[in-house]
Structures are given as C-alpha cells and as structure tokens.
Design a protein around this motif. Sequence first.
Motif, mmCIF file in Angstrom:
data_model
loop_
_atom_site.group_PDB
_atom_site.id
_atom_site.type_symbol
_atom_site.label_atom_id
_atom_site.label_comp_id
_atom_site.label_asym_id
_atom_site.label_seq_id
_atom_site.Cartn_x
_atom_site.Cartn_y
_atom_site.Cartn_z
ATOM 1 N N GLN A 57 0.837 -1.201 0.000
ATOM 2 C CA GLN A 57 0.000 0.000 0.000
ATOM 3 C C GLN A 57 0.874 1.253 0.000
ATOM 4 O O GLN A 57 1.110 1.875 1.019
ATOM 5 C CB GLN A 57 -0.923 -0.002 1.221
ATOM 6 N N ILE A 58 1.377 1.622 -1.172
ATOM 7 C CA ILE A 58 2.261 2.778 -1.241
ATOM 8 C C ILE A 58 1.459 4.062 -1.405
ATOM 9 O O ILE A 58 0.309 4.054 -1.858
ATOM 10 C CB ILE A 58 3.296 2.643 -2.365
ATOM 11 N N ASP A 59 2.077 5.156 -1.011
ATOM 12 C CA ASP A 59 1.474 6.485 -1.142
ATOM 13 C C ASP A 59 1.671 6.935 -2.588
ATOM 14 O O ASP A 59 2.759 7.369 -2.983
ATOM 15 C CB ASP A 59 2.140 7.444 -0.160
ATOM 16 N N LEU A 60 0.622 6.820 -3.394
ATOM 17 C CA LEU A 60 0.733 7.133 -4.823
ATOM 18 C C LEU A 60 1.001 8.614 -5.079
ATOM 19 O O LEU A 60 1.712 8.961 -6.023
ATOM 20 C CB LEU A 60 -0.524 6.681 -5.559
ATOM 21 N N ALA A 61 0.444 9.504 -4.256
ATOM 22 C CA ALA A 61 0.676 10.944 -4.446
ATOM 23 C C ALA A 61 2.156 11.274 -4.273
ATOM 24 O O ALA A 61 2.727 12.039 -5.072
ATOM 25 C CB ALA A 61 -0.170 11.739 -3.468
ATOM 26 N N ALA A 62 2.795 10.719 -3.265
ATOM 27 C CA ALA A 62 4.230 10.967 -3.048
ATOM 28 C C ALA A 62 5.048 10.359 -4.176
ATOM 29 O O ALA A 62 6.042 10.951 -4.625
ATOM 30 C CB ALA A 62 4.675 10.385 -1.712
ATOM 31 N N TYR A 63 4.649 9.198 -4.661
ATOM 32 C CA TYR A 63 5.387 8.562 -5.749
ATOM 33 C C TYR A 63 5.265 9.373 -7.040
ATOM 34 O O TYR A 63 6.252 9.563 -7.749
ATOM 35 C CB TYR A 63 4.880 7.136 -5.974
ATOM 36 N N ARG A 64 4.069 9.865 -7.318
ATOM 37 C CA ARG A 64 3.873 10.652 -8.549
ATOM 38 C C ARG A 64 4.583 11.988 -8.482
ATOM 39 O O ARG A 64 5.071 12.491 -9.488
ATOM 40 C CB ARG A 64 2.388 10.852 -8.799
ATOM 41 N N ALA A 65 4.663 12.572 -7.288
ATOM 42 C CA ALA A 65 5.300 13.875 -7.143
ATOM 43 C C ALA A 65 6.829 13.769 -7.172
ATOM 44 O O ALA A 65 7.496 14.528 -7.889
ATOM 45 C CB ALA A 65 4.859 14.532 -5.847
ATOM 46 N N ASP A 66 7.393 12.859 -6.403
ATOM 47 C CA ASP A 66 8.853 12.790 -6.244
ATOM 48 C C ASP A 66 9.460 11.458 -6.664
ATOM 49 O O ASP A 66 10.671 11.289 -6.534
ATOM 50 C CB ASP A 66 9.242 13.021 -4.777
ATOM 51 N N GLU A 67 8.656 10.529 -7.117
ATOM 52 C CA GLU A 67 9.079 9.160 -7.382
ATOM 53 C C GLU A 67 9.721 8.526 -6.152
ATOM 54 O O GLU A 67 10.595 7.670 -6.249
ATOM 55 C CB GLU A 67 10.022 9.091 -8.587
ATOM 56 N N GLU A 68 9.247 8.936 -4.970
ATOM 57 C CA GLU A 68 9.712 8.376 -3.708
ATOM 58 C C GLU A 68 8.691 7.346 -3.244
ATOM 59 O O GLU A 68 7.493 7.612 -3.218
ATOM 60 C CB GLU A 68 9.854 9.483 -2.663
ATOM 61 N N ILE A 69 9.191 6.174 -2.897
ATOM 62 C CA ILE A 69 8.285 5.112 -2.482
ATOM 63 C C ILE A 69 8.117 5.164 -0.966
ATOM 64 O O ILE A 69 9.033 4.839 -0.222
ATOM 65 C CB ILE A 69 8.795 3.733 -2.934
ATOM 66 N N LEU A 70 6.940 5.594 -0.555
ATOM 67 C CA LEU A 70 6.564 5.648 0.858
ATOM 68 C C LEU A 70 5.259 4.885 1.032
ATOM 69 O O LEU A 70 4.453 4.795 0.109
ATOM 70 C CB LEU A 70 6.369 7.095 1.322
ATOM 71 N N LEU A 71 5.063 4.375 2.217
ATOM 72 C CA LEU A 71 3.805 3.690 2.516
ATOM 73 C C LEU A 71 2.719 4.682 2.886
ATOM 74 O O LEU A 71 2.995 5.742 3.445
ATOM 75 C CB LEU A 71 3.993 2.724 3.673
ATOM 76 N N ASP A 72 1.502 4.319 2.581
ATOM 77 C CA ASP A 72 0.337 5.008 3.124
ATOM 78 C C ASP A 72 0.017 4.258 4.423
ATOM 79 O O ASP A 72 -0.550 3.163 4.382
ATOM 80 C CB ASP A 72 -0.823 4.928 2.132
ATOM 81 N N PRO A 73 0.394 4.808 5.587
ATOM 82 C CA PRO A 73 0.266 4.060 6.840
ATOM 83 C C PRO A 73 -1.150 3.563 7.134
ATOM 84 O O PRO A 73 -1.329 2.431 7.578
ATOM 85 C CB PRO A 73 0.739 5.047 7.910
ATOM 86 N N GLY A 74 -2.152 4.385 6.883
ATOM 87 C CA GLY A 74 -3.527 3.978 7.142
ATOM 88 C C GLY A 74 -3.956 2.808 6.270
ATOM 89 O O GLY A 74 -4.531 1.824 6.742
ATOM 90 N N ALA A 75 -3.663 2.901 4.978
ATOM 91 C CA ALA A 75 -4.026 1.820 4.054
ATOM 92 C C ALA A 75 -3.216 0.561 4.355
ATOM 93 O O ALA A 75 -3.736 -0.560 4.257
ATOM 94 C CB ALA A 75 -3.790 2.268 2.614
ATOM 95 N N ALA A 76 -1.960 0.725 4.753
ATOM 96 C CA ALA A 76 -1.118 -0.425 5.076
ATOM 97 C C ALA A 76 -1.659 -1.158 6.300
ATOM 98 O O ALA A 76 -1.723 -2.396 6.309
ATOM 99 C CB ALA A 76 0.318 0.025 5.314
ATOM 100 N N GLU A 77 -2.047 -0.414 7.316
ATOM 101 C CA GLU A 77 -2.613 -1.044 8.518
ATOM 102 C C GLU A 77 -3.923 -1.759 8.205
ATOM 103 O O GLU A 77 -4.151 -2.875 8.665
ATOM 104 C CB GLU A 77 -2.814 -0.010 9.626
ATOM 105 N N ARG A 78 -4.777 -1.119 7.409
ATOM 106 C CA ARG A 78 -6.053 -1.745 7.047
ATOM 107 C C ARG A 78 -5.836 -3.035 6.261
ATOM 108 O O ARG A 78 -6.490 -4.051 6.515
ATOM 109 C CB ARG A 78 -6.915 -0.769 6.243
ATOM 110 N N ALA A 79 -4.905 -3.011 5.319
ATOM 111 C CA ALA A 79 -4.643 -4.209 4.506
ATOM 112 C C ALA A 79 -4.100 -5.356 5.370
ATOM 113 O O ALA A 79 -4.516 -6.502 5.222
ATOM 114 C CB ALA A 79 -3.656 -3.886 3.384
#
Length: 132
Positions: A57-79
Amino acid sequence: MSGRSRSDAGQVTAFVTTTALTLVFVFALVWEGGSALAERSWALSLAQEAARAGAQQIDLAAYRADEEILLDPGAAERAARNFLDQAGAAGTVSAGEDAVTVTAQLDYDFTLLPLGSRTLAASASAAPHTGP
C-alpha cells in the motif's frame, strides 16, 4: 537359607507399568511440543504475509510527485488487519512510511496434556520493495 522363600511376584508388573506411563508421558510431550511449534510457525507465516500485504500500500501521491516510495500508513494497517481477519488470527499492526510491523496471535489448545490453552505469537515486518 531359612524356611522362608522370597517371592518376586509383582515386580515385573510394577516395572512395566512405570515404563509404559513414562513412555506415554514422553510421547505426549513430543506430540504437544511439535504441534505447538507448528502452530507458532503458522502464526509467523501469517504475520509475514500480513506485513507483505500492508507493504503493497504505497502512497501514490508521493510517488507521482517525487518518485519516492513511501507507505500510506492507514491503508497499510487496514490491509494487514484485513489479512489477519480473513485468516482468523488476532494480532496487532503498526505502520509508518517505511515499514509495516505485524504480530499475529493464535490460540493453541493442548489435547494430550492438561495445560489448557496458550496464545502463541510471532512478529514480522515488511517494507515496500524498491529494486528490481
């Protein structure tokens, strides 16, 4: 020798009974120990898979903006919690932008030994894969 004779009657019965009970007890210890280890291994497998599900569950907004792969903590916990729920396991989940940590807990009921029930737990962490 005196007029009395010593009888060995019953000594073999006591030996056989004691040996048989000892063997049954050792068998029960080995069986329950192996079963408990298998259940803990299953808990570890569930924790690893739940952590991997969360790490997707990566943070797509951060990836699209900076091509940095970060997790979306809320979505990761839910998954990860959803994976544990579907597997029928309890546990805890914590996620940050870098990794997901999952502790899976399973209850084990002893069947041969009168030890009741125990909770077996295992933890695992996963991070998003950033390489080929």
